[in-house]
Motif scaffolding. Structure first.
Motif, PDB file in Angstrom:
ATOM      1  N   THR A   1      26.994   1.198 -15.154  1.00 52.51           N
ATOM      2  CA  THR A   1      26.971   1.858 -13.851  1.00 52.51           C
ATOM      3  C   THR A   1      26.089   1.103 -12.858  1.00 52.51           C
ATOM      4  O   THR A   1      25.235   0.308 -13.283  1.00 52.51           O
ATOM      5  N   LEU A   2      26.322   1.309 -11.556  1.00 52.20           N
ATOM      6  CA  LEU A   2      25.529   0.712 -10.477  1.00 52.20           C
ATOM      7  C   LEU A   2      25.324  -0.789 -10.693  1.00 52.20           C
ATOM      8  O   LEU A   2      24.223  -1.311 -10.513  1.00 52.20           O
ATOM      9  N   ARG A   3      26.424  -1.469 -11.054  1.00 54.06           N
ATOM     10  CA  ARG A   3      26.318  -2.892 -11.423  1.00 54.06           C
ATOM     11  C   ARG A   3      25.832  -3.776 -10.282  1.00 54.06           C
ATOM     12  O   ARG A   3      25.299  -4.852 -10.528  1.00 54.06           O
TER      13      ARG A   3
ATOM     14  N   VAL B   1      23.632  -2.852  -8.009  1.00 53.53           N
ATOM     15  CA  VAL B   1      22.261  -2.511  -7.635  1.00 53.53           C
ATOM     16  C   VAL B   1      21.320  -3.192  -8.632  1.00 53.53           C
ATOM     17  O   VAL B   1      21.546  -3.103  -9.841  1.00 53.53           O
TER      18      VAL B   1
ATOM     19  N   LEU C   1      17.415   6.623  -5.228  1.00 57.45           N
ATOM     20  CA  LEU C   1      17.881   5.295  -4.815  1.00 57.45           C
ATOM     21  C   LEU C   1      18.192   5.292  -3.310  1.00 57.45           C
ATOM     22  O   LEU C   1      19.328   5.062  -2.881  1.00 57.45           O
TER      23      LEU C   1
ATOM     24  N   GLN D   1      20.115   2.418  -1.166  1.00 59.15           N
ATOM     25  CA  GLN D   1      21.543   2.154  -1.334  1.00 59.15           C
ATOM     26  C   GLN D   1      22.367   3.080  -0.450  1.00 59.15           C
ATOM     27  O   GLN D   1      21.998   4.231  -0.247  1.00 59.15           O
TER      28      GLN D   1
ATOM     29  N   VAL E   1      28.044   3.940  -2.241  1.00 59.93           N
ATOM     30  CA  VAL E   1      27.885   3.095  -3.436  1.00 59.93           C
ATOM     31  C   VAL E   1      27.516   3.968  -4.636  1.00 59.93           C
ATOM     32  O   VAL E   1      28.082   3.839  -5.732  1.00 59.93           O
ATOM     33  N   LEU E   2      26.570   4.895  -4.416  1.00 58.54           N
ATOM     34  CA  LEU E   2      26.141   5.774  -5.503  1.00 58.54           C
ATOM     35  C   LEU E   2      27.246   6.774  -5.839  1.00 58.54           C
ATOM     36  O   LEU E   2      27.508   7.046  -7.019  1.00 58.54           O
TER      37      LEU E   2
ATOM     38  N   ASP F   1      30.116   5.460  -8.005  1.00 61.46           N
ATOM     39  CA  ASP F   1      29.699   5.278  -9.392  1.00 61.46           C
ATOM     40  C   ASP F   1      29.460   6.602 -10.098  1.00 61.46           C
ATOM     41  O   ASP F   1      29.766   6.755 -11.277  1.00 61.46           O
TER      42      ASP F   1
ATOM     43  N   ARG G   1      32.488   9.028 -11.814  1.00 61.45           N
ATOM     44  CA  ARG G   1      32.945   8.881 -13.192  1.00 61.45           C
ATOM     45  C   ARG G   1      32.100   9.747 -14.141  1.00 61.45           C
ATOM     46  O   ARG G   1      32.612  10.401 -15.049  1.00 61.45           O
ATOM     47  N   TRP G   2      30.791   9.751 -13.899  1.00 62.30           N
ATOM     48  CA  TRP G   2      29.885  10.499 -14.783  1.00 62.30           C
ATOM     49  C   TRP G   2      29.932  11.987 -14.490  1.00 62.30           C
ATOM     50  O   TRP G   2      29.743  12.801 -15.392  1.00 62.30           O
TER      51      TRP G   2
END
Lengths: 167, 158
Positions: A55-57, A59, B56, B59, B63-64, B67, B70-71
């Motif tokens: 994940t967050l590749r 960053v 974070l 960012q 972007v967060l 990602d 999926r989780w």
């Protein structure tokens, strides 16, 4: 056994009995312990997934680690404090619980893994900070941490079933 | 058939009686449900903390959010089916608990809010949210999820 008599004494102190017998305080502490899991396990999971390259590749790993650390650490402190109170409420029951013992060993193992990671693997973080998928040893540390914390959660959840299974 | 009768029928149907009779079924399902809480917690917090200017914060939200989705889905995939099974094991107990109905209502609200309101706003490359709007989004999401988690804890007590 000296440890056992120490724990028997601990359980006979009046705050321990008060906590054990209380209608609401014990349940409030238990609720805090369970709900803080979201904060601690949630933020730890994101860091471990980044170390695994899942994940967050894009960053930098150091940014994920440093920005989430305050949340993981405060979550851990709240869990440790509420967990200590839950232990203090019935020391002998906890001590005799196989899942509790397993859980403590797993927490120690997770702590050693984290310490080793910061002492060794994390030293050269500049070399792999921006790698979408970090080197094998970093992924290993993340995977081990993930497995250990998941096992800690499972062992904790199984504690009430000690009598049910091994009674 | 009243709702209570339906819940009774579920709880005492042969497969559920068999599941309750197994010494490991309920603990195993409850364990997976709790692991799902960690996954869901991580996915929700990553974005909601960012919406509040925390975590974070350097960012972009999108972007967060991309990602985290999926989780978030993985967390729901762990929690929803196990949650349904846990409910079915003791359906009549939950019928009488206000906390259960509060949890269920908050769950419907948070799913609608997450996918209809929050998702389109956090996925945008060029966000048109004001910092205030982002905060409201994060606070509503966190409050609803906290209500559900609290409800979950309360209905699990003996």
């Amino acid at each position: 056994m000296p440890l056992r008599s120490l724990l028997e004494w601990l359980g006979s102190t009046s705050p321990s009995i008060a906590l054990h017998e209380s209608l609401y305080v014990y349940l409030v502490v238990l609720t805090v312990h369970v709900l803080t899991l979201c904060l601690f396990a949630g933020t730890t999971l994101i860091v471990d997934l980044r170390l695994l390259g899942f994940t967050l590749r894009r960053v930098p790993a150091s940014e994920v680690i440093s920005r989430l650390r305050p949340w993981s650490v405060s979550g851990f402190l709240v869990m440790a404090l509420s967990g200590s109170l839950l232990f203090y409420a019935s020391p002998i029951d906890r001590y005799d619980n196989l899942f509790f013992r397993t859980k403590m060993l797993l927490i120690v193992a997770a702590g050693v893994n984290a310490w080793l990671f910061h002492r060794t693997t994390c030293r050269d973080i500049a070399d792999w900070d921006r790698d979408p998928v970090p080197p094998r040893r970093v992924r290993a540390a993340g995977g081990v941490a993930l497995g250990l914390w998941a096992s800690v959660i499972l062992a904790g959840r199984m504690m009430p079933y000690q009598l049910y299974w091994f009674g | 058939m009243t709702l209570l009768e339906l819940f009774q029928w579920i709880q005492y149907s042969p497969p559920l009686v068999a599941m309750r009779g197994s010494p490991w079924f309920f603990p195993a399902i409850a364990g997976i449900h709790l692991l799902g809480l960690g996954v869901l917690g991580g996915a929700v917090l990553l974005v909601d903390l960012r919406l509040l200017g925390l975590g974070l914060a350097r960012q972009p939200v999108a972007v967060l959010a991309r990602d985290a989705e999926r989780w978030l889905l993985a967390g729901l995939a762990l929690m929803l089916p196990t949650g349904v099974l846990l409910f079915m094991c003791f359906a009549t107990k939950y019928y009488y608990l206000t906390a259960f109905w509060v949890k269920l209502t908050a769950l419907v609200l948070v799913l609608a809010f997450t996918f209809l309101v929050r998702r389109p706003r956090i996925m945008r490359d060029r966000p048109d949210m004001t910092p205030f709007g982002a905060r409201v989004l994060g606070i509503v999401s966190l409050s609803l999820w906290t209500t559900i988690a609290l409800g979950g804890r309360l209905i699990g007590l003996p």
